[in-house]
Structure formats: structure tokens, C-alpha cells
Design a protein around this motif. Structure first.
Motif, PDB file in Angstrom:
ATOM      1  N   ALA A   8       0.827  -1.204   0.000  1.00 43.89           N
ATOM      2  CA  ALA A   8       0.000   0.000   0.000  1.00 43.89           C
ATOM      3  C   ALA A   8       0.860   1.252   0.000  1.00 43.89           C
ATOM      4  O   ALA A   8       0.575   2.211  -0.716  1.00 43.89           O
ATOM      5  CB  ALA A   8      -0.918  -0.006   1.224  1.00 43.89           C
ATOM      6  N   LEU A   9       1.926   1.247   0.790  1.00 42.53           N
ATOM      7  CA  LEU A   9       2.818   2.396   0.809  1.00 42.53           C
ATOM      8  C   LEU A   9       3.570   2.540  -0.513  1.00 42.53           C
ATOM      9  O   LEU A   9       3.841   3.648  -0.966  1.00 42.53           O
ATOM     10  CB  LEU A   9       3.793   2.289   1.981  1.00 42.53           C
ATOM     11  CG  LEU A   9       3.155   2.435   3.355  1.00 42.53           C
ATOM     12  CD1 LEU A   9       4.195   2.226   4.440  1.00 42.53           C
ATOM     13  CD2 LEU A   9       2.467   3.765   3.504  1.00 42.53           C
ATOM     14  N   TRP A  10       3.923   1.412  -1.113  1.00 43.28           N
ATOM     15  CA  TRP A  10       4.566   1.453  -2.432  1.00 43.28           C
ATOM     16  C   TRP A  10       3.615   2.085  -3.456  1.00 43.28           C
ATOM     17  O   TRP A  10       4.003   2.931  -4.248  1.00 43.28           O
ATOM     18  CB  TRP A  10       4.960   0.048  -2.868  1.00 43.28           C
ATOM     19  CG  TRP A  10       5.484   0.002  -4.263  1.00 43.28           C
ATOM     20  CD1 TRP A  10       4.765  -0.158  -5.411  1.00 43.28           C
ATOM     21  CD2 TRP A  10       6.828   0.173  -4.674  1.00 43.28           C
ATOM     22  NE1 TRP A  10       5.581  -0.126  -6.509  1.00 43.28           N
ATOM     23  CE2 TRP A  10       6.869   0.084  -6.074  1.00 43.28           C
ATOM     24  CE3 TRP A  10       8.013   0.376  -3.991  1.00 43.28           C
ATOM     25  CZ2 TRP A  10       8.039   0.210  -6.790  1.00 43.28           C
ATOM     26  CZ3 TRP A  10       9.171   0.483  -4.725  1.00 43.28           C
ATOM     27  CH2 TRP A  10       9.181   0.405  -6.100  1.00 43.28           C
ATOM     28  N   LEU A  11       2.375   1.656  -3.436  1.00 43.92           N
ATOM     29  CA  LEU A  11       1.385   2.173  -4.371  1.00 43.92           C
ATOM     30  C   LEU A  11       1.093   3.649  -4.100  1.00 43.92           C
ATOM     31  O   LEU A  11       0.895   4.428  -5.038  1.00 43.92           O
ATOM     32  CB  LEU A  11       0.092   1.356  -4.260  1.00 43.92           C
ATOM     33  CG  LEU A  11      -0.990   1.570  -5.295  1.00 43.92           C
ATOM     34  CD1 LEU A  11      -0.455   1.245  -6.682  1.00 43.92           C
ATOM     35  CD2 LEU A  11      -2.187   0.707  -4.984  1.00 43.92           C
ATOM     36  N   ALA A  12       1.099   4.043  -2.837  1.00 50.13           N
ATOM     37  CA  ALA A  12       0.821   5.442  -2.484  1.00 50.13           C
ATOM     38  C   ALA A  12       1.964   6.374  -2.860  1.00 50.13           C
ATOM     39  O   ALA A  12       1.757   7.572  -2.999  1.00 50.13           O
ATOM     40  CB  ALA A  12       0.535   5.549  -0.988  1.00 50.13           C
ATOM     41  N   SER A  13       3.153   5.829  -3.023  1.00 46.25           N
ATOM     42  CA  SER A  13       4.287   6.694  -3.346  1.00 46.25           C
ATOM     43  C   SER A  13       4.664   6.676  -4.825  1.00 46.25           C
ATOM     44  O   SER A  13       5.468   7.484  -5.261  1.00 46.25           O
ATOM     45  CB  SER A  13       5.507   6.284  -2.515  1.00 46.25           C
ATOM     46  OG  SER A  13       5.935   4.977  -2.870  1.00 46.25           O
ATOM     47  N   ARG A  14       4.128   5.774  -5.590  1.00 46.05           N
ATOM     48  CA  ARG A  14       4.466   5.665  -7.005  1.00 46.05           C
ATOM     49  C   ARG A  14       3.192   5.697  -7.846  1.00 46.05           C
ATOM     50  O   ARG A  14       2.098   5.475  -7.363  1.00 46.05           O
ATOM     51  CB  ARG A  14       5.176   4.332  -7.292  1.00 46.05           C
ATOM     52  CG  ARG A  14       6.379   4.071  -6.461  1.00 46.05           C
ATOM     53  CD  ARG A  14       7.607   4.642  -7.150  1.00 46.05           C
ATOM     54  NE  ARG A  14       8.829   4.156  -6.524  1.00 46.05           N
ATOM     55  CZ  ARG A  14       9.542   4.892  -5.694  1.00 46.05           C
ATOM     56  NH1 ARG A  14       9.142   6.076  -5.363  1.00 46.05           N
ATOM     57  NH2 ARG A  14      10.656   4.421  -5.177  1.00 46.05           N
ATOM     58  N   GLY A  15       3.347   5.948  -9.133  1.00 46.40           N
ATOM     59  CA  GLY A  15       2.241   5.832 -10.061  1.00 46.40           C
ATOM     60  C   GLY A  15       1.464   7.117 -10.248  1.00 46.40           C
ATOM     61  O   GLY A  15       1.866   8.199  -9.829  1.00 46.40           O
ATOM     62  N   SER A  16       0.318   6.962 -10.866  1.00 50.67           N
ATOM     63  CA  SER A  16      -0.528   8.118 -11.166  1.00 50.67           C
ATOM     64  C   SER A  16      -1.267   8.565  -9.906  1.00 50.67           C
ATOM     65  O   SER A  16      -1.208   7.931  -8.866  1.00 50.67           O
ATOM     66  CB  SER A  16      -1.531   7.757 -12.261  1.00 50.67           C
ATOM     67  OG  SER A  16      -2.464   6.809 -11.767  1.00 50.67           O
ATOM     68  N   ALA A  17      -1.980   9.656 -10.026  1.00 49.38           N
ATOM     69  CA  ALA A  17      -2.695  10.207  -8.876  1.00 49.38           C
ATOM     70  C   ALA A  17      -3.792   9.267  -8.382  1.00 49.38           C
ATOM     71  O   ALA A  17      -4.012   9.131  -7.179  1.00 49.38           O
ATOM     72  CB  ALA A  17      -3.286  11.562  -9.238  1.00 49.38           C
ATOM     73  N   VAL A  18      -4.465   8.602  -9.293  1.00 49.99           N
ATOM     74  CA  VAL A  18      -5.523   7.668  -8.904  1.00 49.99           C
ATOM     75  C   VAL A  18      -4.930   6.452  -8.190  1.00 49.99           C
ATOM     76  O   VAL A  18      -5.495   5.968  -7.206  1.00 49.99           O
ATOM     77  CB  VAL A  18      -6.347   7.250 -10.140  1.00 49.99           C
ATOM     78  CG1 VAL A  18      -7.358   6.196  -9.784  1.00 49.99           C
ATOM     79  CG2 VAL A  18      -7.023   8.454 -10.758  1.00 49.99           C
ATOM     80  N   GLU A  19      -3.766   5.982  -8.643  1.00 44.66           N
ATOM     81  CA  GLU A  19      -3.108   4.866  -7.977  1.00 44.66           C
ATOM     82  C   GLU A  19      -2.628   5.263  -6.584  1.00 44.66           C
ATOM     83  O   GLU A  19      -2.691   4.475  -5.647  1.00 44.66           O
ATOM     84  CB  GLU A  19      -1.937   4.364  -8.813  1.00 44.66           C
ATOM     85  CG  GLU A  19      -2.366   3.668 -10.081  1.00 44.66           C
ATOM     86  CD  GLU A  19      -1.197   3.343 -10.985  1.00 44.66           C
ATOM     87  OE1 GLU A  19      -0.072   3.817 -10.732  1.00 44.66           O
ATOM     88  OE2 GLU A  19      -1.416   2.604 -11.961  1.00 44.66           O
ATOM     89  N   ARG A  20      -2.167   6.485  -6.426  1.00 48.48           N
ATOM     90  CA  ARG A  20      -1.759   6.958  -5.103  1.00 48.48           C
ATOM     91  C   ARG A  20      -2.948   7.048  -4.161  1.00 48.48           C
ATOM     92  O   ARG A  20      -2.842   6.749  -2.975  1.00 48.48           O
ATOM     93  CB  ARG A  20      -1.056   8.305  -5.220  1.00 48.48           C
ATOM     94  CG  ARG A  20       0.298   8.205  -5.882  1.00 48.48           C
ATOM     95  CD  ARG A  20       1.101   9.465  -5.750  1.00 48.48           C
ATOM     96  NE  ARG A  20       0.399  10.658  -6.193  1.00 48.48           N
ATOM     97  CZ  ARG A  20       0.568  11.243  -7.371  1.00 48.48           C
ATOM     98  NH1 ARG A  20       1.420  10.724  -8.230  1.00 48.48           N
ATOM     99  NH2 ARG A  20      -0.096  12.315  -7.684  1.00 48.48           N
ATOM    100  N   LEU A  21      -4.096   7.455  -4.692  1.00 44.69           N
ATOM    101  CA  LEU A  21      -5.302   7.514  -3.876  1.00 44.69           C
ATOM    102  C   LEU A  21      -5.724   6.118  -3.434  1.00 44.69           C
ATOM    103  O   LEU A  21      -6.113   5.911  -2.283  1.00 44.69           O
ATOM    104  CB  LEU A  21      -6.432   8.194  -4.656  1.00 44.69           C
ATOM    105  CG  LEU A  21      -7.751   8.366  -3.925  1.00 44.69           C
ATOM    106  CD1 LEU A  21      -7.562   9.237  -2.699  1.00 44.69           C
ATOM    107  CD2 LEU A  21      -8.787   8.964  -4.843  1.00 44.69           C
ATOM    108  N   ALA A  22      -5.625   5.148  -4.329  1.00 47.15           N
ATOM    109  CA  ALA A  22      -5.948   3.761  -3.969  1.00 47.15           C
ATOM    110  C   ALA A  22      -4.965   3.228  -2.922  1.00 47.15           C
ATOM    111  O   ALA A  22      -5.357   2.512  -1.998  1.00 47.15           O
ATOM    112  CB  ALA A  22      -5.926   2.879  -5.213  1.00 47.15           C
TER     113      ALA A  22
END
Length: 72
Positions: A8-22
Motif C-alpha cells: 500500500a505504501l509502495w502504491l501510495a508513493s508511485r504511479g498516477s494520482a488515482v493509484e496513489r489515492l488507492a
């Protein structure tokens, strides 16, 4: 449950804005579930306030993030 916090922290720190929100949502849910499990196992019943408060704050944080995301 604690194993879900890393991705979850990896996803929140990388990717697009929608992926960070997820990732933010996933991190909040994993943290709340882990704290609830720890309170039920070790803590006094009055310590249940912390995970329940974190639930409300995580939801409010998601709304703020989505509001800021929508202005772009």
C-alpha cells in the motif's frame, strides 16, 4: 494484515494520482485492521478509540486528497 501495508505504501508513493489515492485507502484500511487486531489481543477495551478515530481520519484524508486531485 500488516503485510498489506508495504504494498500500500509502495502504491501510495508511485504511479498516477488515482493509484496513489488507492494506495492511501489501502494503507488506511490495513492500519486500522492491524490496530483493531492488536487492541483485541493485548490492549484494554478503552484503546479501541484509536483505530476508530483513525478510520474517520483516513476517510477525511481521502476526501481532501480527492478534492485536491479534482482541481487539476
Amino acid at each position: 494484515m500488516a503485510g498489506g501495508l508495504g504494498p500500500a505504501l509502495w502504491l501510495a508513493s508511485r504511479g498516477s494520482a488515482v493509484e496513489r489515492l488507492a494506495g492511501l485507502q489501502l494503507a488506511g484500511a490495513a492500519t486500522v485492521l492491524t490496530l483493531l487486531l492488536l487492541v483485541q489481543a493485548y490492549g484494554p477495551s478503552s484503546a479501541i478509540i484509536l483505530p476508530l478515530t483513525l478510520t474517520v481520519l483516513a476517510f477525511a484524508g481521502t476526501l481532501v486528497y480527492a478534492r485536491l486531485l479534482g482541481t487539476r
